[in-house]
Each structure stands twice: as C-alpha cells, then as structure tokens.
Design a protein around this motif. Structure first.
Motif, PDB file in Angstrom:
ATOM      1  N   SER A  19       0.809  -1.218   0.000  1.00 49.56           N
ATOM      2  CA  SER A  19       0.000   0.000   0.000  1.00 49.56           C
ATOM      3  C   SER A  19       0.841   1.268   0.000  1.00 49.56           C
ATOM      4  N   SER A  20       2.168   1.142   0.137  1.00 51.00           N
ATOM      5  CA  SER A  20       3.010   2.344   0.096  1.00 51.00           C
ATOM      6  C   SER A  20       4.463   1.949  -0.127  1.00 51.00           C
ATOM      7  N   GLY A  21       5.301   2.959  -0.283  1.00 54.05           N
ATOM      8  CA  GLY A  21       6.753   2.799  -0.277  1.00 54.05           C
ATOM      9  C   GLY A  21       7.305   1.711  -1.180  1.00 54.05           C
ATOM     10  N   GLY A  23       6.915  -1.539  -1.169  1.00 59.31           N
ATOM     11  CA  GLY A  23       5.974  -2.559  -1.638  1.00 59.31           C
ATOM     12  C   GLY A  23       5.175  -2.087  -2.841  1.00 59.31           C
ATOM     13  N   ALA A  41      -1.980  -5.696   2.195  1.00 62.95           N
ATOM     14  CA  ALA A  41      -1.676  -4.703   3.234  1.00 62.95           C
ATOM     15  C   ALA A  41      -2.978  -4.476   3.993  1.00 62.95           C
ATOM     16  N   VAL A  68      -0.369  -8.973   8.252  1.00 65.65           N
ATOM     17  CA  VAL A  68       0.597 -10.084   8.171  1.00 65.65           C
ATOM     18  C   VAL A  68       0.819 -10.780   9.523  1.00 65.65           C
ATOM     19  N   ASN A  94       7.519  -7.952   2.379  1.00 66.31           N
ATOM     20  CA  ASN A  94       8.069  -6.607   2.547  1.00 66.31           C
ATOM     21  C   ASN A  94       7.393  -5.813   3.658  1.00 66.31           C
ATOM     22  N   LYS A 165      15.042  -7.726  12.260  1.00 64.94           N
ATOM     23  CA  LYS A 165      15.609  -7.787  10.905  1.00 64.94           C
ATOM     24  C   LYS A 165      16.773  -8.785  10.835  1.00 64.94           C
ATOM     25  N   GLY A 192      18.991  -0.421   2.433  1.00 65.32           N
ATOM     26  CA  GLY A 192      19.455   0.797   3.088  1.00 65.32           C
ATOM     27  C   GLY A 192      18.362   1.852   3.097  1.00 65.32           C
ATOM     28  N   SER A 196      10.273   6.651   1.815  1.00 70.01           N
ATOM     29  CA  SER A 196       8.983   5.974   2.001  1.00 70.01           C
ATOM     30  C   SER A 196       8.282   6.621   3.188  1.00 70.01           C
ATOM     31  N   SER A 199      10.563   6.150   6.277  1.00 76.45           N
ATOM     32  CA  SER A 199      11.712   7.045   6.435  1.00 76.45           C
ATOM     33  C   SER A 199      11.242   8.488   6.638  1.00 76.45           C
TER      34      SER A 199
HETATM   35  N1  LIG Z   1      12.491   2.911   4.143  1.00 76.06           N
HETATM   36  C1  LIG Z   1      13.667   2.489   4.579  1.00 76.06           C
HETATM   37  O1  LIG Z   1      14.609   3.271   4.752  1.00 76.06           O
HETATM   38  C2  LIG Z   1      13.884   1.015   4.826  1.00 76.06           C
HETATM   39  C3  LIG Z   1      15.192   0.566   5.025  1.00 76.06           C
HETATM   40  C4  LIG Z   1      15.400  -0.795   5.256  1.00 76.06           C
HETATM   41  C5  LIG Z   1      14.334  -1.680   5.255  1.00 76.06           C
HETATM   42  N2  LIG Z   1      13.069  -1.210   5.068  1.00 76.06           N
HETATM   43  C6  LIG Z   1      11.975  -2.180   5.095  1.00 76.06           C
HETATM   44  O2  LIG Z   1      11.211  -2.040   3.921  1.00 76.06           O
HETATM   45  C7  LIG Z   1       9.897  -2.535   4.163  1.00 76.06           C
HETATM   46  C8  LIG Z   1       8.887  -1.586   3.563  1.00 76.06           C
HETATM   47  O3  LIG Z   1       8.927  -0.363   4.264  1.00 76.06           O
HETATM   48  P1  LIG Z   1       8.806   1.066   3.555  1.00 76.06           P
HETATM   49  O4  LIG Z   1      10.086   1.769   3.797  1.00 76.06           O
HETATM   50  O5  LIG Z   1       8.305   0.920   2.179  1.00 76.06           O
HETATM   51  O6  LIG Z   1       7.747   1.754   4.538  1.00 76.06           O
HETATM   52  P2  LIG Z   1       6.204   2.098   4.378  1.00 76.06           P
HETATM   53  O7  LIG Z   1       5.982   2.989   3.218  1.00 76.06           O
HETATM   54  O8  LIG Z   1       5.808   2.540   5.725  1.00 76.06           O
HETATM   55  O9  LIG Z   1       5.529   0.685   4.036  1.00 76.06           O
HETATM   56  C9  LIG Z   1       5.260  -0.290   4.994  1.00 76.06           C
HETATM   57  C10 LIG Z   1       4.239  -1.225   4.400  1.00 76.06           C
HETATM   58  O10 LIG Z   1       4.001  -2.302   5.304  1.00 76.06           O
HETATM   59  C11 LIG Z   1       2.613  -2.449   5.490  1.00 76.06           C
HETATM   60  N3  LIG Z   1       2.338  -2.982   6.810  1.00 76.06           N
HETATM   61  C12 LIG Z   1       2.753  -2.522   8.012  1.00 76.06           C
HETATM   62  N4  LIG Z   1       2.277  -3.280   9.001  1.00 76.06           N
HETATM   63  C13 LIG Z   1       1.537  -4.253   8.410  1.00 76.06           C
HETATM   64  C14 LIG Z   1       0.785  -5.335   8.893  1.00 76.06           C
HETATM   65  N5  LIG Z   1       0.682  -5.586  10.207  1.00 76.06           N
HETATM   66  N6  LIG Z   1       0.159  -6.139   8.002  1.00 76.06           N
HETATM   67  C15 LIG Z   1       0.232  -5.891   6.679  1.00 76.06           C
HETATM   68  N7  LIG Z   1       0.947  -4.892   6.160  1.00 76.06           N
HETATM   69  C16 LIG Z   1       1.576  -4.067   7.010  1.00 76.06           C
HETATM   70  C17 LIG Z   1       2.031  -1.050   5.302  1.00 76.06           C
HETATM   71  O11 LIG Z   1       0.689  -1.117   4.866  1.00 76.06           O
HETATM   72  P3  LIG Z   1      -0.618  -0.911   5.752  1.00 76.06           P
HETATM   73  O12 LIG Z   1      -0.323   0.175   6.737  1.00 76.06           O
HETATM   74  O13 LIG Z   1      -1.644  -0.528   4.723  1.00 76.06           O
HETATM   75  O14 LIG Z   1      -0.899  -2.248   6.365  1.00 76.06           O
HETATM   76  C18 LIG Z   1       2.889  -0.535   4.162  1.00 76.06           C
HETATM   77  O15 LIG Z   1       2.383  -0.954   2.930  1.00 76.06           O
HETATM   78  C19 LIG Z   1       9.792  -2.737   5.677  1.00 76.06           C
HETATM   79  O16 LIG Z   1       9.918  -4.097   5.991  1.00 76.06           O
HETATM   80  C20 LIG Z   1      10.969  -1.948   6.206  1.00 76.06           C
HETATM   81  O17 LIG Z   1      11.410  -2.452   7.447  1.00 76.06           O
HETATM   82  C21 LIG Z   1      12.818   0.120   4.846  1.00 76.06           C
END
Ligand SMILES: NC(=O)c1ccc[n+]([C@@H]2O[C@H](COP(=O)([O-])OP(=O)(O)OC[C@H]3O[C@@H](n4cnc5c(N)ncnc54)[C@H](OP(=O)(O)O)[C@@H]3O)[C@@H](O)[C@H]2O)c1
Length: 257
Positions: A19-21, A23, A41, A68, A94, A165, A192, A196, A199
């Motif tokens: 739904s964002s970022g 994913g 999501a 999830v 993700n 992680k 990294g 999103s 961040s």
């Molecule tokens: N951004 C960074 O700098 C970074 C760096 C390293 C790793 N990551 C990893 O990348 C992944 C994606 O994060 P992002 O950066 O894209 O952040 P984001 O935009 O906040 O996306 C997080 C996604 O996870 C979903 N989500 C959260 N809790 C959930 C749940 N209980 N069940 C189902 N879906 C859930 C959210 O959707 P809903 O709220 O609609 O459920 C949203 O689609 C994460 O695992 C994060 O730890 C991010």
C-alpha cells in the motif's frame, strides 16, 4: 528507470506491504515485468487504487486486505493467488513497521512486541503459507524477504527493529536450505535508507537525520523505492536461478564501510 523486459512474464507474485513505499514500487516494477499480482496490506483502499492503475496498464492484479500478523489473513492472501491464478511462483515479504527508537533499557515492552510481531512473525507466517502453497502445486518458487541494513548490524532504528531484521535473515537461510530440493529459492534484501512513509516518519521526528544518514552513505543519498523493488524482482526471476539463502545489500554502499 528501464526494466529488463518481462523478467516475471507468466509468473504469479504476492507482494506484502504494497500500500506504500517499497511494496507499492515492487508491485509497479513486477507488473511492468509481466507478473500477475496479489497485493496485501491493511489499507485496502490504497491497494485498490494502485491495482486500478496497474490494470489500466494491462496487468492482472488482485487485492487482499489483511494483516501479516494474522495467520488467517496471510493464508487468505496466498489462497487468493492459487484460486485466481492456479499457483504462487514468487513473493516479496516486505510489510514492516517501526516505532520511536529508544535506548534498549527505555524501550516499551509493547513496542518490542509490535515490531517483532510485524517484522518477524509476519515474515514467518508469510513463508509458512507461501511455501506450503508452492509445495502443494509442486511448481517451485522464489521468495524475497525485505530485511534491512539493520539485519546485518546495529542501527539507530532501535533494538527491536535490529533484532527482528537479523532474525529475518535466520528465517531466510533456514527456508533456503530446507526447500532448495523442492525448487524453492529464498533470499533477503539488506535494504538501506529508502524514501517511504517509514523514512519520512523518521525524518519528521528527527529533521537532522536525513543529512546525517546521507553523509554516512557512499552514494550520498537516500534510495528511491524502485531501486529496491528492482532487486526484489530480479531475485524473484529465473535470472537468479542459482541464488538462494543470500542477503543482497541494496544500500548505496552503506554496509561496505
Ligand atoms: N524505508 C527504509 O529506509 C527502509 C530501510 C530498510 C528496510 N526497510 C523495510 O522495507 C519494508 C517496507 O517499508 P517502507 O520503507 O516501504 O515503509 P512504508 O511505506 O511505511 O511501508 C510499509 C508497508 O508495510 C505495510 N504494513 C505494516 N504493518 C503491516 C501489517 N501488520 N500487516 C500488513 N501490512 C503491514 C504497510 O501497509 P498498511 O499500513 O496498509 O498495512 C505498508 O504498505 C519494511 O519491511 C521496512 O522495514 C525500509
């Protein structure tokens, strides 16, 4: 950014946290590469909006609103792929969350539970149901778990996030070893800092963080979500046929020094 044409042509892929970022970017990149998709999501309207746009470009997309951390919700999303498309070939696990970082001894027990529930249990449930479906159809598959640079070293994201992680890499390696003989590959991304909602939340709490993190990164910048998505799609494709149990750094070199 250009795609190698049709890396996932004919494949069925499930993307969690779509739904964002990262994913949502993965859904767009996978669709451009020919995958039929199931998006999962909690915010179903956001998924529907994304799906509508992808369908307008010719992609097949189904949406599964769900959490999830719920075994039933994850099972339902996997079943949707099998019922709609006949099998599940690929998954990008993700979905993830974070809480206000704190020193370990000051971290709320509830925050620990939330982060471990989504970032570790969520990935475990996804693997369990996805592998079950792949074994049932006997068609093999490829799964990518989105860990983090916090999966390979401590970061300012806090102990629960770093612990979860790291544990995702343990799940990844175990699943890769247990199911290689069934034609199922399982890899992880050590992602990294990426632009999103997650961040942006960090930067909103600590406005100096972005500049500090940029300075620490050899490329001097934050990733675009599509750059992470491209790596996930490649690992899900047959081009990565001898890659399993691996952790791919997608971090602009941050982990290299
Ligand atoms: N951004 C960074 O700098 C970074 C760096 C390293 C790793 N990551 C990893 O990348 C992944 C994606 O994060 P992002 O950066 O894209 O952040 P984001 O935009 O906040 O996306 C997080 C996604 O996870 C979903 N989500 C959260 N809790 C959930 C749940 N209980 N069940 C189902 N879906 C859930 C959210 O959707 P809903 O709220 O609609 O459920 C949203 O689609 C994460 O695992 C994060 O730890 C991010």
């Amino acid at each position: 950014m250009t795609d190698a044409a049709g890396l996932l042509a004919g494949k069925v892929m499930l993307v969690t946290g779509a739904s964002s970022g990262i994913g949502a970017a993965a859904a767009r990149v996978a669709a451009r590469n020919g995958a039929a998709l199931v998006l999962m999501a909690r915010r179903l309207p956001r998924l529907e909006e994304l799906a509508e746009g992808l369908r307008a470009e010719g992609a097949e997309v189904a949406c599964a609103g769900g959490d999830v951390t719920s075994s039933d919700d994850v099972e339902r999303a996997v079943r949707l792929a099998v019922d709609r498309y006949g099998r599940l070939d690929a998954a990008f696990n993700n979905a993830g969350t974070t809480t206000e970082p704190a020193l370990l001894h000051e971290t709320d027990d509830a925050d620990f539970d939330t982060v471990l529930d989504v970032n570790l249990r969520g990935v475990w449930l996804c693997l369990k149901h996805q592998i079950g479906a792949m074994l049932a159809t006997g068609t093999g598959g490829a799964i990518v778990n989105n860990s983090s640079i916090a999966g390979v070293r401590a970061t300012s994201a806090g102990a629960p996030y770093v612990a979860a992680k790291h544990a995702v890499l343990g799940l990844t390696k175990t699943a890769a070893a247990q199911y290689a003989a069934h034609g199922i590959r399982v890899n992880a991304l050590a992602t990294g800092l990426t632009r999103s909602e997650m961040s942006e939340g960090v930067f909103a709490r600590d406005p100096a963080a972005e500049e500090r993190m940029r300075r620490r990164n050899p490329q001097g910048r934050v990733a675009d979500p599509e750059e992470v998505a491209q790596a996930a799609v490649w690992l899900c494709s047959d081009q990565a046929s001898f890659v399993t149990g691996a952790t791919m750094a997608v971090d602009g070199g941050a982990g290299a020094w």
